[in-house]
Design a protein around this motif. Structure first.
Motif, PDB file in Angstrom:
ATOM      1  N   ASP A  61       0.840  -1.196   0.000  1.00 56.29           N
ATOM      2  CA  ASP A  61       0.000   0.000   0.000  1.00 56.29           C
ATOM      3  C   ASP A  61       0.872   1.242   0.000  1.00 56.29           C
ATOM      4  OD1 ASP A  61      -2.293   1.530  -0.056  1.00 56.29           O
ATOM      5  OD2 ASP A  61      -3.185   0.602   1.706  1.00 56.29           O
ATOM      6  N   ALA A  62       0.307   2.340  -0.465  1.00 57.67           N
ATOM      7  CA  ALA A  62       1.019   3.616  -0.527  1.00 57.67           C
ATOM      8  C   ALA A  62       1.069   4.249   0.860  1.00 57.67           C
ATOM      9  CB  ALA A  62       0.321   4.567  -1.490  1.00 57.67           C
ATOM     10  N   VAL A  63       2.238   4.794   1.227  1.00 56.60           N
ATOM     11  CA  VAL A  63       2.371   5.499   2.491  1.00 56.60           C
ATOM     12  C   VAL A  63       2.834   6.942   2.288  1.00 56.60           C
ATOM     13  CG1 VAL A  63       2.673   3.472   3.960  1.00 56.60           C
ATOM     14  CG2 VAL A  63       4.674   4.499   2.881  1.00 56.60           C
ATOM     15  N   LEU A  64       3.173   7.305   1.049  1.00 53.78           N
ATOM     16  CA  LEU A  64       3.539   8.682   0.743  1.00 53.78           C
ATOM     17  C   LEU A  64       3.215   8.939  -0.724  1.00 53.78           C
ATOM     18  CD1 LEU A  64       6.094  11.000   1.859  1.00 53.78           C
ATOM     19  CD2 LEU A  64       6.447  10.356  -0.507  1.00 53.78           C
ATOM     20  N   ALA A  65       2.654  10.094  -1.011  1.00 51.71           N
ATOM     21  CA  ALA A  65       2.391  10.502  -2.386  1.00 51.71           C
ATOM     22  C   ALA A  65       2.999  11.885  -2.584  1.00 51.71           C
ATOM     23  CB  ALA A  65       0.884  10.544  -2.659  1.00 51.71           C
ATOM     24  N   TYR A  66       3.642  12.080  -3.743  1.00 50.64           N
ATOM     25  CA  TYR A  66       4.348  13.328  -4.042  1.00 50.64           C
ATOM     26  C   TYR A  66       4.028  13.725  -5.481  1.00 50.64           C
ATOM     27  CZ  TYR A  66       8.380  16.180  -5.507  1.00 50.64           C
ATOM     28  OH  TYR A  66       9.186  17.143  -6.025  1.00 50.64           O
ATOM     29  N   SER A  67       3.701  14.982  -5.673  1.00 53.21           N
ATOM     30  CA  SER A  67       3.440  15.513  -7.003  1.00 53.21           C
ATOM     31  C   SER A  67       4.289  16.760  -7.185  1.00 53.21           C
ATOM     32  CB  SER A  67       1.954  15.860  -7.137  1.00 53.21           C
ATOM     33  OG  SER A  67       1.730  16.520  -8.356  1.00 53.21           O
ATOM     34  N   LYS A  68       5.189  16.728  -8.177  1.00 54.19           N
ATOM     35  CA  LYS A  68       6.094  17.859  -8.418  1.00 54.19           C
ATOM     36  C   LYS A  68       5.386  18.915  -9.258  1.00 54.19           C
ATOM     37  CE  LYS A  68      10.782  18.769  -9.993  1.00 54.19           C
ATOM     38  NZ  LYS A  68      11.973  18.151 -10.596  1.00 54.19           N
ATOM     39  N   TYR A  69       5.527  20.158  -8.849  1.00 50.81           N
ATOM     40  CA  TYR A  69       4.951  21.334  -9.526  1.00 50.81           C
ATOM     41  C   TYR A  69       3.433  21.268  -9.637  1.00 50.81           C
ATOM     42  CZ  TYR A  69       9.781  22.266 -10.762  1.00 50.81           C
ATOM     43  OH  TYR A  69      11.122  22.492 -10.711  1.00 50.81           O
ATOM     44  N   GLU A  70       2.801  20.739  -8.615  1.00 55.77           N
ATOM     45  CA  GLU A  70       1.339  20.704  -8.599  1.00 55.77           C
ATOM     46  C   GLU A  70       0.774  22.119  -8.487  1.00 55.77           C
ATOM     47  OE1 GLU A  70      -2.342  18.769  -8.713  1.00 55.77           O
ATOM     48  OE2 GLU A  70      -0.383  17.860  -8.918  1.00 55.77           O
ATOM     49  N   TYR A  71       1.362  22.911  -7.623  1.00 55.25           N
ATOM     50  CA  TYR A  71       0.954  24.302  -7.447  1.00 55.25           C
ATOM     51  C   TYR A  71       2.152  25.190  -7.719  1.00 55.25           C
ATOM     52  CZ  TYR A  71      -3.230  22.637  -5.100  1.00 55.25           C
ATOM     53  OH  TYR A  71      -4.403  22.023  -4.808  1.00 55.25           O
ATOM     54  N   ARG A  72       2.112  25.933  -8.803  1.00 63.30           N
ATOM     55  CA  ARG A  72       3.195  26.851  -9.173  1.00 63.30           C
ATOM     56  C   ARG A  72       4.550  26.144  -9.085  1.00 63.30           C
ATOM     57  NH1 ARG A  72      -0.407  29.138  -6.092  1.00 63.30           N
ATOM     58  NH2 ARG A  72       0.832  29.077  -4.223  1.00 63.30           N
ATOM     59  N   SER A  73       5.421  26.597  -8.207  1.00 65.87           N
ATOM     60  CA  SER A  73       6.747  25.984  -8.103  1.00 65.87           C
ATOM     61  C   SER A  73       6.813  24.976  -6.964  1.00 65.87           C
ATOM     62  CB  SER A  73       7.799  27.068  -7.870  1.00 65.87           C
ATOM     63  OG  SER A  73       7.595  27.676  -6.611  1.00 65.87           O
ATOM     64  N   GLY A  74       5.684  24.669  -6.392  1.00 62.80           N
ATOM     65  CA  GLY A  74       5.695  23.799  -5.227  1.00 62.80           C
ATOM     66  C   GLY A  74       5.345  22.365  -5.533  1.00 62.80           C
ATOM     67  N   SER A  75       5.471  21.558  -4.519  1.00 55.59           N
ATOM     68  CA  SER A  75       5.064  20.163  -4.616  1.00 55.59           C
ATOM     69  C   SER A  75       3.877  19.949  -3.693  1.00 55.59           C
ATOM     70  CB  SER A  75       6.215  19.240  -4.197  1.00 55.59           C
ATOM     71  OG  SER A  75       6.514  19.419  -2.834  1.00 55.59           O
ATOM     72  N   CYS A  76       3.156  18.915  -3.970  1.00 56.18           N
ATOM     73  CA  CYS A  76       2.029  18.535  -3.138  1.00 56.18           C
ATOM     74  C   CYS A  76       2.393  17.183  -2.533  1.00 56.18           C
ATOM     75  CB  CYS A  76       0.784  18.429  -4.003  1.00 56.18           C
ATOM     76  SG  CYS A  76      -0.734  18.509  -3.086  1.00 56.18           S
ATOM     77  N   ASN A  77       2.252  17.041  -1.234  1.00 59.02           N
ATOM     78  CA  ASN A  77       2.717  15.859  -0.524  1.00 59.02           C
ATOM     79  C   ASN A  77       1.636  15.337   0.414  1.00 59.02           C
ATOM     80  OD1 ASN A  77       5.810  16.338  -1.124  1.00 59.02           O
ATOM     81  ND2 ASN A  77       4.936  18.275  -0.465  1.00 59.02           N
TER      82      ASN A  77
END
Length: 167
Positions: free
Chosen positions: A65-81
């Motif tokens: 199962d997933a325990v961490l999800a990361y999306s690069k540049y989801e919001y402007r220059s940021g990541s979503c975690n």
């Protein structure tokens, strides 16, 4: 299942030394690995936890199962975690504990300035669960119950792993 799938970054990154109780007097151990595709301009990454049981002189994978999800540049220059945890809870007629993935926290990170990470700044503002696109396919809580016939934990959909949902 025999181990992590051979896609993208799927290779073990750590052995989870904390025991996961799966029933009275029996524990499993975990191996964390990452799957995803992250490049210079964006992408997604998931940290998966695979639990293994040693029983009848053999080692068997019993849950992923997933325990961490990361999306690069989801919001402007940021990541979503988003961080999640697997929580064992007594219950079930089989004597095996129920394993539940619970949401711990979600936050925005700064991908251009890693010094502004949540490890150094734990007070980063949290965001609502499922605010980011890659998390929409993850259910929280995600309850896994022991299936004695298959010898693995399955979620409500009858799946041992959410990896098909993450592609």
């Amino acid at each position: 299942f025999d181990g992590p799938p051979a896609i993208y970054l799927a290779r073990p990154i750590s052995v989870d030394v904390a025991p996961f109780q799966i029933r009275q007097g029996e524990y499993a151990f975990g191996i964390r690995y990452r799957i995803g595709d992250v490049g210079n301009k964006g992408g997604y990454l998931y940290e998966m936890l695979g639990l293994f049981r040693y029983h009848d002189a053999k080692l068997t994978g019993i849950l992923r199962d997933a325990v961490l999800a990361y999306s690069k540049y989801e919001y402007r220059s940021g990541s979503c975690n988003s961080e999640m945890v697997i929580v064992p809870e007594p219950g079930g007629l089989s004597g095996f504990f129920t394993l539940t993935r619970r949401h711990k926290r979600s936050f925005l990170g700064e991908t251009r300035n890693p010094q502004f990470s949540p490890l150094l700044y734990p007070d980063l503002p949290e965001i609502p669960w499922k605010s980011c696109r890659p998390f929409k396919n993850l259910e929280a809580p995600n309850v896994h119950t022991w299936n004695a016939k298959k010898g693995v934990y399955l979620d409500a959909r009858g799946k041992c792993s959410p990896e098909d949902d993450l592609k």
